[in-house]
Design an enzyme around this catalytic site. Sequence first.
Site, short mmCIF file in Angstrom:
data_model
loop_
_atom_site.label_atom_id
_atom_site.label_comp_id
_atom_site.label_asym_id
_atom_site.label_seq_id
_atom_site.Cartn_x
_atom_site.Cartn_y
_atom_site.Cartn_z
N CYS A 4 -31.16 -10.21 45.55
CA CYS A 4 -29.90 -9.94 44.87
C CYS A 4 -30.12 -9.69 43.38
O CYS A 4 -30.73 -10.50 42.68
CB CYS A 4 -28.96 -11.12 45.09
SG CYS A 4 -27.49 -11.07 44.08
N CYS A 7 -28.69 -12.50 41.17
CA CYS A 7 -29.52 -13.70 41.24
C CYS A 7 -30.77 -13.54 40.37
O CYS A 7 -31.19 -14.49 39.69
CB CYS A 7 -29.91 -14.00 42.69
SG CYS A 7 -28.60 -14.77 43.65
N HIS A 46 -25.28 -18.13 44.81
CA HIS A 46 -25.07 -16.82 45.43
C HIS A 46 -23.91 -16.89 46.42
O HIS A 46 -23.99 -17.58 47.44
CB HIS A 46 -26.32 -16.30 46.14
CG HIS A 46 -26.07 -14.96 46.76
ND1 HIS A 46 -26.23 -13.78 46.07
CD2 HIS A 46 -25.58 -14.62 47.98
CE1 HIS A 46 -25.88 -12.77 46.84
NE2 HIS A 46 -25.48 -13.25 48.01
N ASN A 85 -14.01 -6.92 42.40
CA ASN A 85 -14.01 -5.97 43.50
C ASN A 85 -14.58 -6.63 44.76
O ASN A 85 -15.59 -7.33 44.69
CB ASN A 85 -14.83 -4.73 43.14
CG ASN A 85 -14.20 -3.92 42.02
OD1 ASN A 85 -12.98 -3.75 41.98
ND2 ASN A 85 -15.02 -3.46 41.08
N GLY A 91 -15.05 -0.54 45.74
CA GLY A 91 -16.20 -0.07 44.98
C GLY A 91 -17.15 -1.18 44.57
O GLY A 91 -17.87 -1.04 43.58
N HIS A 98 -18.57 -11.53 41.32
CA HIS A 98 -18.53 -11.38 39.87
C HIS A 98 -17.12 -11.00 39.43
O HIS A 98 -16.39 -10.33 40.16
CB HIS A 98 -19.55 -10.36 39.35
CG HIS A 98 -19.48 -9.02 40.02
ND1 HIS A 98 -20.03 -8.78 41.26
CD2 HIS A 98 -18.94 -7.83 39.63
CE1 HIS A 98 -19.84 -7.52 41.60
NE2 HIS A 98 -19.15 -6.91 40.63
N HIS A 100 -15.18 -9.08 36.37
CA HIS A 100 -15.26 -8.24 35.18
C HIS A 100 -14.22 -8.73 34.18
O HIS A 100 -13.05 -8.91 34.54
CB HIS A 100 -14.91 -6.79 35.52
CG HIS A 100 -15.81 -6.13 36.53
ND1 HIS A 100 -16.78 -5.21 36.16
CD2 HIS A 100 -15.88 -6.23 37.88
CE1 HIS A 100 -17.39 -4.77 37.26
NE2 HIS A 100 -16.87 -5.37 38.30
P1 5GP Z 1 -18.98 -3.80 40.99
O1 5GP Z 1 -18.90 -2.30 41.08
O2 5GP Z 1 -19.85 -4.38 42.08
O3 5GP Z 1 -17.65 -4.48 40.90
O4 5GP Z 1 -19.64 -4.12 39.59
C1 5GP Z 1 -21.02 -4.15 39.39
C2 5GP Z 1 -21.24 -3.95 37.92
O5 5GP Z 1 -22.56 -4.32 37.62
C3 5GP Z 1 -21.03 -2.53 37.43
O6 5GP Z 1 -19.99 -2.48 36.47
C4 5GP Z 1 -22.39 -2.15 36.85
O7 5GP Z 1 -22.31 -1.38 35.67
C5 5GP Z 1 -23.03 -3.49 36.59
N1 5GP Z 1 -24.48 -3.50 36.68
C6 5GP Z 1 -25.24 -2.95 37.67
N2 5GP Z 1 -26.54 -3.18 37.45
C7 5GP Z 1 -26.61 -3.89 36.28
C8 5GP Z 1 -27.71 -4.42 35.52
O8 5GP Z 1 -28.88 -4.30 35.88
N3 5GP Z 1 -27.40 -5.07 34.38
C9 5GP Z 1 -26.10 -5.22 33.95
N4 5GP Z 1 -25.92 -5.89 32.80
N5 5GP Z 1 -25.06 -4.75 34.65
C10 5GP Z 1 -25.30 -4.09 35.80
ZN ZN Z 2 -26.97 -13.30 44.19
#
Ligand code: 5GP
Ligand code: ZN
Length: 112
Positions: A4, A7, A46, A85, A91, A98, A100
Amino acid sequence: MNDCLFCKIIAGEIPSAKVYEDEHVYAFRDINPQAPTHILVVPKEHIGSAAELTEENSAAARCLVAAAKIAEREALTGGYRIVSNVGSDAGQTVKHLHFHILGGKRLDDTMA
Ligand code: 5GP
Ligand code: ZN
């Protein structure tokens, strides 16, 4: 060891711009910010998404309490949005729960 991304970030195996950490929660700046302030708040445990939460688990509550502290530190005095999400229609790209935090500007009136 699991595969992950978040993680690995929590473990320090992948670098991140940390903004907050306590015993249960880690928070860092999103690599692809969608607003002037865009921070991800994650439980250290996790959990795949909000769909996997149980009444016994305080991970989400701890993340939200941390988010309020972070918003204050980041001086998001005008307000902010918290988004989590769940699944492909929303998405969700990283399968580790997580939240945002989005702020630093007047956000869009639509949420979908
Ligand atoms: P999701 O689309 O799953 O709700 O959000 C995942 C978020 O993780 C996205 O906004 C993306 O920009 C962020 N993200 C993906 N990979 C990385 C990374 O390696 N480092 C950081 N800081 N953010 C990441
Ligand atoms: Zn994880």
